[in-house]
Design an enzyme around this catalytic site. Sequence first.
Site, short mmCIF file in Angstrom:
data_model
loop_
_atom_site.label_atom_id
_atom_site.label_comp_id
_atom_site.label_asym_id
_atom_site.label_seq_id
_atom_site.Cartn_x
_atom_site.Cartn_y
_atom_site.Cartn_z
N LYS A 1 25.66 19.77 31.40
CA LYS A 1 26.63 20.70 31.27
C LYS A 1 26.52 21.21 29.87
CE LYS A 1 31.54 20.85 31.54
NZ LYS A 1 31.89 21.75 30.51
N CYS B 1 28.89 21.25 -12.37
CA CYS B 1 27.81 20.81 -13.40
C CYS B 1 28.23 20.86 -14.89
CB CYS B 1 26.68 21.85 -13.42
SG CYS B 1 26.72 23.38 -14.15
N SER C 1 37.06 26.29 37.32
CA SER C 1 36.59 25.19 36.38
C SER C 1 36.21 24.12 37.16
CB SER C 1 37.80 25.14 35.40
OG SER C 1 37.37 24.06 34.40
S1 IVH Z 1 29.28 24.87 37.57
C1 IVH Z 1 32.71 26.11 40.43
N1 IVH Z 1 27.37 24.02 36.16
O1 IVH Z 1 31.47 23.87 32.36
C2 IVH Z 1 31.78 25.31 39.50
N2 IVH Z 1 29.51 24.79 35.15
O2 IVH Z 1 33.94 22.73 32.92
C3 IVH Z 1 31.57 26.37 38.46
N3 IVH Z 1 29.20 24.72 32.74
O3 IVH Z 1 33.28 26.84 33.57
C4 IVH Z 1 30.89 25.92 37.22
N4 IVH Z 1 27.13 23.90 32.47
O4 IVH Z 1 31.34 27.14 31.59
C5 IVH Z 1 28.78 24.63 36.12
N5 IVH Z 1 25.37 23.26 34.97
C6 IVH Z 1 26.72 23.78 35.11
C7 IVH Z 1 27.47 23.98 33.85
C8 IVH Z 1 28.89 24.46 33.90
C9 IVH Z 1 28.01 24.22 31.82
C10 IVH Z 1 30.63 24.74 32.22
C11 IVH Z 1 31.03 26.41 32.72
C12 IVH Z 1 32.47 25.86 33.42
C13 IVH Z 1 32.95 24.59 32.69
C14 IVH Z 1 33.66 23.66 33.59
#
Ligand code: IVH
Length: 720
Positions: A138, A431, A98
């Site tokens: 993200k 109504c 995460s």
């Molecule tokens: S990188 C080791 N890139 O955000 C790093 N995550 O809060 C792996 N997510 O589990 C994640 N857009 O579900 C990454 N451009 C992005 C992302 C992204 C959405 C989500 C993903 C991750 C979560 C973490």
Amino acid sequence: MSRAAKVVSAIAVDDLTARQARAEHKRLKAEIAHHDKLYHEQDAPEISDADYDRLRQRLKAIEERLPELVDSTSPTQTVAPTPTTAFAKVRHGRPMLSLDNAFSDEELQAFLDRVRRGLERETDLAADAEIAFACEPKIDGLSISLRYEDGEFIVGATRGDGTTGEDVTANLRTVKDIPHRLRGTAPRALDVRGEIYMERKAFQQMNERQEAAGEKTFANPRNAAAGSLRQLDAGITATRPLRFFAYAWGEAEPRSWKTHSAYLGLLKEWGFKVNPLSQLCRTADEVRAFYRRIAVERPSLPYDIDGVVYKVDRIDWQERLGFVSRAPRWAIAHKFPAEQARTRLNGILIQVGRTGALTPVADLEPVNVGGVMVARATLHNADEIERLDVRVGDMVIVQRAGDVIPQVLGYVPEERPKKTHKFHFPTHCPCPLHTEVRSEEGGVVRRCTGGLECPFQQVERLRHFVSRNCFDIEGLGGTHIENFWRDGLLKIPGDIFRLPDRVDDIRRREGWGDLSVRNLVAAIEARRTITLDRFINAIGIPLIGEATAKILAQEYGAADAWLAEMLQAAAERTKAPEPAKKEKAATEVGPSYGRLCNVEQIGVTTADAMCAFFGEGHTIEIIRDLLGQLTVQPVERRAVAADAKLRDKIVVFTGELASMTRDAAKARAEELGAKVTDSVSKKTSLVVVGENAGSKARKAAELGIQTMTEAEWLAFSAGS
Ligand code: IVH
């Protein structure tokens, strides 16, 4: 456990006694576990992501103060609960981690400083050396891992607890952005990771379809994406508009790339979609500018994002920095401030749609949510009110995301007034007729049974009738419709075309003058001639929207012929009470019904809904009254010149076109005589391949179908 948003205690962590801190730690652990379960297993979160993040931050702060509370069961040490469902389990070759979050400029700066210090310690990085970051939006979806061996898609899994996920391979094979085979040369073994998501528009359309079919609707695109992916029947997933952005890898053998940005380039070559807003930023200022730019673009993006992610671009540096418990030290998610606010729920109103569906709406003390004043928010349906248990008088949390209708997320238990009452969904339409409300079988939709007699439905139908994609009558907005209706000037659509005979009545009304009346009359007269597709859309047949109206108009050509066929189909249907199968509809039910069922995008369910509509005597009177006052232009089946370049050809456009919209390209191909379809098959004659094209381009190559680049298409389609 409270069913609504619990808000963290107001006492600062440092001011808690050790005993209080321990008690709160225990409560937070249980609460986070509860929300994890709802989010990951049931796709039905009760609290917003921002509230969830707040719970985790508070837990982390308490653990920082009392480190003895940290053990392996703490949510700070785990990613998410171990999956427990009917899907087979898949152990990830490398854990799916995460990200840590930054919620402010200070937290971002702290991350940038940490990275620099770490690299200075671990490498011989010079004090003023540049550290480039790969910056990406993200995406608010769910992460998955796709296993490719020798370029072939083998298995796909959800994140699960980070170590073990669920095998959703069959479902992922239906997602158009996921290549079944990688283009070009790919590593022998590769896990491609990224986000499954749903575009907002597709989500809304899907919810409308679900609602019309009496099926479960989803609160937001993320839940819809998760729910659609975790279907045991891949056939259902195939009908859901799921998309995929790739942004990471797990195992990669051999790994030829040295930077994250180079990897993104390879992903595109292999046939994946990479978020087009991704950008390499070389300085901290560029990183901050990226955040601001994406925050500005956020409302107009077709999908939900909840922040941006920064990743150290150089992989050797990522490796030096390593991980702490559940997250890498080399990346961070910089979250956008949630567009949420708290306000008082003054009442729950029931809105009646033009098809009689009752929607509960929160009447709120007006509040500023991310720059927009909000006084109304949707409560979706009776089940949702039940789930949230919000009551009139409650302090509620309202969220506004992009262009989505504001919604109520829950209430603040601490601020519930003493005497509140559970909300009882009305059993009768609000109504004046007070007709009974019926729950649609198996569905969550409750509908007024008043049909065309229900005054509220009448007003909504009139509103729809004059709206932009229908008769588009300028100067006759929603409030005018309501007022005219109340005062008896308008009851049925045909009355609109009788308004020019009542100019004196209108001129006497408040807010109307000579000029506005003259403009209104001109706007109405201008619409006495209308095309058949707009006419069909305007009369508001259940399940028929703009696109299907066009198809019907093409099929039947003229208004009279169309109406006669609809009446005939309805008559045939009443005599054949058994549910018909599309293929046998003509022989078992009748020729007109059979023809209707076999029109593109119609099918038995829609045909039946249409027959029920045309079976109503009152409907026919309304349509005949209208037709008496209008000239409905027949829609010509496109006449194609014998020498048209693409006569009888089937063309598919795929990928992103840079110089024109997809609609414009399609229109041009149709002008040249082509039929444009969405999927590539043996029958396809030509595939025009834009940027980031995926499986369709590959399929075309496999089937040996002619392809053109965008530039070639422009040259080919130019001129006559
Ligand atoms: S990188 C080791 N890139 O955000 C790093 N995550 O809060 C792996 N997510 O589990 C994640 N857009 O579900 C990454 N451009 C992005 C992302 C992204 C959405 C989500 C993903 C991750 C979560 C973490």
